[in-house]
Design an enzyme around this catalytic site. Structure first.
Site, mmCIF file in Angstrom:
data_model
loop_
_atom_site.group_PDB
_atom_site.id
_atom_site.type_symbol
_atom_site.label_atom_id
_atom_site.label_comp_id
_atom_site.label_asym_id
_atom_site.label_seq_id
_atom_site.Cartn_x
_atom_site.Cartn_y
_atom_site.Cartn_z
ATOM 1 N NE ARG A 37 8.141 29.127 23.151
ATOM 2 C CZ ARG A 37 8.219 27.837 23.448
ATOM 3 N NH1 ARG A 37 7.124 27.113 23.571
ATOM 4 N NH2 ARG A 37 9.405 27.265 23.628
ATOM 5 C CE LYS A 194 14.882 11.354 32.531
ATOM 6 N NZ LYS A 194 14.072 10.400 31.725
ATOM 7 N N GLY A 347 11.975 27.046 27.730
ATOM 8 C CA GLY A 347 10.782 27.363 28.511
ATOM 9 C C GLY A 347 11.037 27.622 29.982
#
Length: 395
Positions: A37, A194, A347
């Site tokens: 980043r 999830k 990420g």
């Protein structure tokens, strides 16, 4: 999306405030473990400095408590790394909302903006103070574009001039290419722990993609929806019905969700756990599914090979542990070898791309996580909407 770009604004002698995305990960010794980043933010900073502007960089790190300074959330390590990359000293300014001393051609980094009271509430008073710091506001933080915060939305509302930085321009271009008019077949890979955190994107993608590959705990929930025993693996049993809806929706359009026919299991979740490959129908109640097996990956690799467009967010298995990294490695290599246009974001995905050495073989690597997903869902991103609004006002 149409907004002003950095190339359209005269910067010489002006005070330029750049909102960058420098929210980088750290290792146990408080060293930056991945500077993707930061590196991606350099072009905007270098362009402004080279144009003779007095440059201020505004960014956040983590989720500190507003109103107090917390050392663990300080941007000090980022300032040090930026200094190295830019080849010049980048001072870190701690108290900056009321004014910053920086000369033309020079640059400073402003301490974590989320420590400011009112930042995440998009406070009007704070937003106006940020706007007064500069002549030009540049939003180059696509990773924070889905947040209507003072440093992304409010400051753009009140700054004399504002525009999109090169990273934002490139992110929007790549994502639009992947979604607005993608070359077919369109394949999406969505991994993660999830279903609940990515349910809306899964439902939206099921309407658009030709094939949907799910990984991690999400895949386990989908396996439950198909009536498979997943042992003691991570899953969300209360979302089996929603997983079935996604499966039905994509299959009704002739698409595929290639769920694993073989997997790699362990009895415990740790770095030294013994890995055992087995067929999905051989899973016992005390097994943990931690990766996809070779037969499954052969099928997925074929799908990737024939793809026209590939959108990737999330690993397939626990790739951080070498014995459970094969699925994500094979996926990475298949994407790298595919002739299709590929875009990867998030990420964990960036970490996987880096680990398996395919950074230069993925067509575009997005620095964003949440904003990446919300763009895929077709949601409006508040910070980008404000840039568009200001561009129309100044025409």
């Amino acid at each position: 999306m149409k907004f002003k770009t950095l190339d359209e604004i005269a910067l010489f002698g002006k005070r330029v405030l750049i909102r960058s995305d420098l929210n980088v990960p750290f290792n146990e010794t408080r060293e930056i473990s991945d500077d993707t980043r930061i590196v991606a933010s350099l072009p905007a900073i270098q362009q402004a400095m080279a144009s003779g502007a007095a440059v201020m960089i505004m960014a956040h790190l983590g989720r500190p408590k507003a109103g107090t300074f917390q050392e663990e959330f300080s941007l000090a390590p980022v300032a040090k790394h930026l200094s190295k990359l830019l080849g010049t000293n980048v001072p870190l300014i701690k108290d900056w909302t009321s004014g910053v001393d920086v000369g033309p051609g020079h640059v400073v980094l402003l301490e974590n903006c989320r420590m400011n009271l009112g930042e995440t509430d998009n406070d009007e008073v704070l937003s106006k103070k940020l706007a007064l710091l500069c002549d030009v506001f540049v939003n180059d933080a696509f990773g924070a574009a889905h947040r209507a915060h003072a440093s992304t939305f409010g400051v753009a509302q009140y700054a004399d001039e504002c525009c999109a930085g090169p990273l934002v321009v490139e992110e929007v271009r790549a994502l639009t290419k992947a979604l607005a008019s993608p070359k077919k077949p369109l394949v999406a890979i969505v991994g993660g722990a999830k279903v609940s955190t990515k349910l809306t994107i899964l439902l939206e993608l099921a309407k658009k993609v030709d094939h949907l590959i799910v990984g991690g705990g999400i895949a386990n929930t989908f396996l439950l929806a198909k009536g498979k025993n997943i042992g003691s693996s991570l899953a969300e049993k209360d979302l089996v019905e929603e997983a079935s809806t996604v499966i039905d929706q994509i299959e009704s359009r002739g698409g595929k969700i290639p769920l694993p026919v073989d997997i790699v299991c362990a009895k415990t979740f740790n770095q030294n756990a013994e890995a055992t490959r087995m067929l999905i129908d051989e899973v016992n109640n005390n097994d943990l599914i931690l990766d996809f097996g070779s037969e499954t990956m052969n099928e997925i690799a074929k799908i990737i090979k024939n793809a026209g467009t590939i959108v990737w967010n999330g690993p397939l298995g626990v790739f951080e542990f070498d014995q459970f990294s094969s699925g994500t490695r094979v996926l990475s290599e298949a994407i790298a070898e595919s002739a299709g246009f590929s875009i990867a974001g998030g990420g964990d995905t960036i970490a996987a791309v880096t680990k398996f050495g395919v950074t230069d073989k993925v067509n575009y690597i997005s620095t964003a996580g949440g904003a990446f997903l919300e763009f895929l869902e077709g949601k409006a991103l508040p910070a980008l909407d404000m840039l568009e609004k200001r561009a129309v006002e100044t025409k």
